[in-house]
Design a protein around this motif. Sequence first.
Motif: not given
Length: 133
Positions: A57-58, A61, A50, A65
């Motif tokens: 986008d990476a 991640t 990554c 959560e």
Amino acid sequence: MTLAALIAKLEAAPEGSDALDREIATVCGIEWSPDEDGQFGGYNILPRRCRFTSSLDAALTLVPEGWRVFELCEWAGIPPCGWHCVLDVRDLVTPQRVSAGLPADNDDRETKQIRTPALALCIAALKARDPTV
């Protein structure tokens, strides 16, 4: 390397790099792909390497959560004052917020000059993993 030391290194970085990406992966416990393009013996393996510090986008991640990107923008100014990012948890009982590149009490002299949006997002995401940093 500690999380606080990595955050300080990211705040000082002029741009993203493979070395920073590798350090983020190590601190976060993310397995690193064995070669340059995420290939091993001609077959794709997961997870691919990554580019956290150069790809939004990476970098997304890395956001834990339950957290969301509240704000990601470049401070206006001449010369430009750098990027900032705010992540928060929408919880009425225990709201939480972390930021990267924001001035202390709107004093621009205290602002970290974060050079790219991906770096700002990485820093905020790492702070969200441990808000005590």
